[in-house]
Design a protein around this motif. Structure first.
Motif, PDB file in Angstrom:
ATOM      1  N   SER A   1     -88.962-110.433  38.162  1.00  0.00           N
ATOM      2  CA  SER A   1     -89.614-110.061  39.444  1.00  0.00           C
ATOM      3  C   SER A   1     -88.700-110.245  40.632  1.00  0.00           C
ATOM      4  O   SER A   1     -88.495-109.522  41.494  1.00  0.00           O
ATOM      5  N   ASP A   2     -88.035-111.584  40.407  1.00  0.00           N
ATOM      6  CA  ASP A   2     -86.973-111.929  41.354  1.00  0.00           C
ATOM      7  C   ASP A   2     -85.942-111.064  41.475  1.00  0.00           C
ATOM      8  O   ASP A   2     -85.323-110.642  42.430  1.00  0.00           O
ATOM      9  N   LEU A   3     -85.307-110.518  40.124  1.00  0.00           N
ATOM     10  CA  LEU A   3     -84.145-109.613  40.084  1.00  0.00           C
ATOM     11  C   LEU A   3     -84.728-108.410  40.398  1.00  0.00           C
ATOM     12  O   LEU A   3     -83.850-107.488  41.227  1.00  0.00           O
ATOM     13  N   TYR A   4     -85.989-107.957  40.279  1.00  0.00           N
ATOM     14  CA  TYR A   4     -86.240-106.462  40.951  1.00  0.00           C
ATOM     15  C   TYR A   4     -86.420-106.473  42.334  1.00  0.00           C
ATOM     16  O   TYR A   4     -85.941-105.500  43.085  1.00  0.00           O
ATOM     17  N   GLU A   5     -86.670-107.686  42.893  1.00  0.00           N
ATOM     18  CA  GLU A   5     -86.761-107.663  44.472  1.00  0.00           C
ATOM     19  C   GLU A   5     -85.730-107.764  45.079  1.00  0.00           C
ATOM     20  O   GLU A   5     -85.321-106.995  46.241  1.00  0.00           O
TER      21      GLU A   5
END
Length: 205
Positions: free
Chosen positions: A21-25
Motif C-alpha cells: 500500500s505504501d509503494l502503491y501510494e
C-alpha cells in the motif's frame, strides 16, 4: 519510522500488504504518467494499465537497494504492461471480427470441434490442466493477479483489498466474476469438446 527502499521492496516481495500500500501510494501517479506516455490512450485505458502494473508488483517484486533502481524497474514493468494491453486489445478486435465474419456467413457447417478429441474435458486431469493454463495465459493482468493472489498465494480478501485500496466485498465480487467466466468457458468447452477460444475469458474485473 519510514522504511528504506531496500526494506520496503523486501517487505512487498514477502507479501506485506501494508508495504505494498505504501509503494502503491508513492508510485501510483508516476506509473500512471508513464502509462499515458507509452499508450497515448484515454484515462480509463491507462488506469487499467496502471492496475496491471501493480498486480505484477504483487507477483514479481524483488528487493532493490535504491529508489533509482526501483523507479527504473517500475518504468520497465509499465512499458511492458502497456504494450501487452495494447496487443491484447488488437487481438481481441481481430478475434471478434473473425467471429462476426463467421456468424455472418450463416454456414451451419462451420467447423467447431477439431478432428482430435485431445481437448475434450472428459479426457482426464492432464487435458483439463492444459486447458486451464491456456485460459490463464490469455487472461488480462488484473484478473490474473487477483486469481494468483487469492488461490496461489492464499491471500485473504481483506489482504488483497488492503493492497489495492478496495473493500473485501469489492475484491470478492471481482474474484467471483473472473472465476465465473472460467466456469462458463469450461462448461462450453465440455459441451462442444473444443476449447478453442471464441470470446475468451479475459476482460476487466
Amino acid at each position: 519510522m519510514e522504511r528504506t527502499v531496500s526494506q520496503l521492496t523486501a517487505a512487498v516481495a514477502s507479501g506485506d500488504a501494508g508495504a505494498f500500500s505504501d509503494l502503491y501510494e508513492k508510485w501510483f501517479d508516476e506509473v500512471y504518467r508513464w502509462a499515458r506516455r507509452a499508450c497515448g490512450r484515454d484515462e480509463s485505458f491507462c488506469l487499467d494499465v496502471t492496475q496491471d502494473v501493480f498486480m505484477r508488483v504483487i507477483r514479481s517484486m524483488k528487493p532493490v537497494e535504491t529508489e533509482e533502481q526501483l523507479g527504473a524497474w517500475l518504468r520497465r514493468v509499465t512499458l511492458t504492461a502497456s504494450y501487452d494491453r495494447l496487443r491484447r486489445e488488437r487481438s481481441w478486435k481481430k478475434r471478434h471480427q473473425r467471429l462476426g465474419e463467421m456468424v455472418g456467413t450463416g454456414d451451419d457447417e462451420a467447423p467447431i470441434a477439431p478432428s482430435s478429441n485431445r481437448w475434450h474435458m472428459d479426457e482426464g486431469d492432464a487435458e483439463r490442466l492444459e486447458w486451464l493454463r491456456d485460459e490463464l495465459a490469455a487472461m488480462d493482468e488484473a484478473s490474473l493477479g487477483l486469481i494468483e493472489a487469492r488461490f496461489r498465494f492464499g491471500w485473504t480478501l481483506r489482504k488483497i483489498g488492503a493492497a489495492l485500496g478496495l473493500n473485501p466485498g469489492a475484491v470478492d465480487g471481482r474474484v467471483s466474476r473472473v472465476t465465473e467466466r472460467l466456469r462458463k468457458a469450461a462448461g462450453e468447452a465440455e459441451k462442444t469438446g473444443d476449447v478453442r477460444r471464441v470470446t475468451g475469458t479475459g476482460g476487466g474485473s
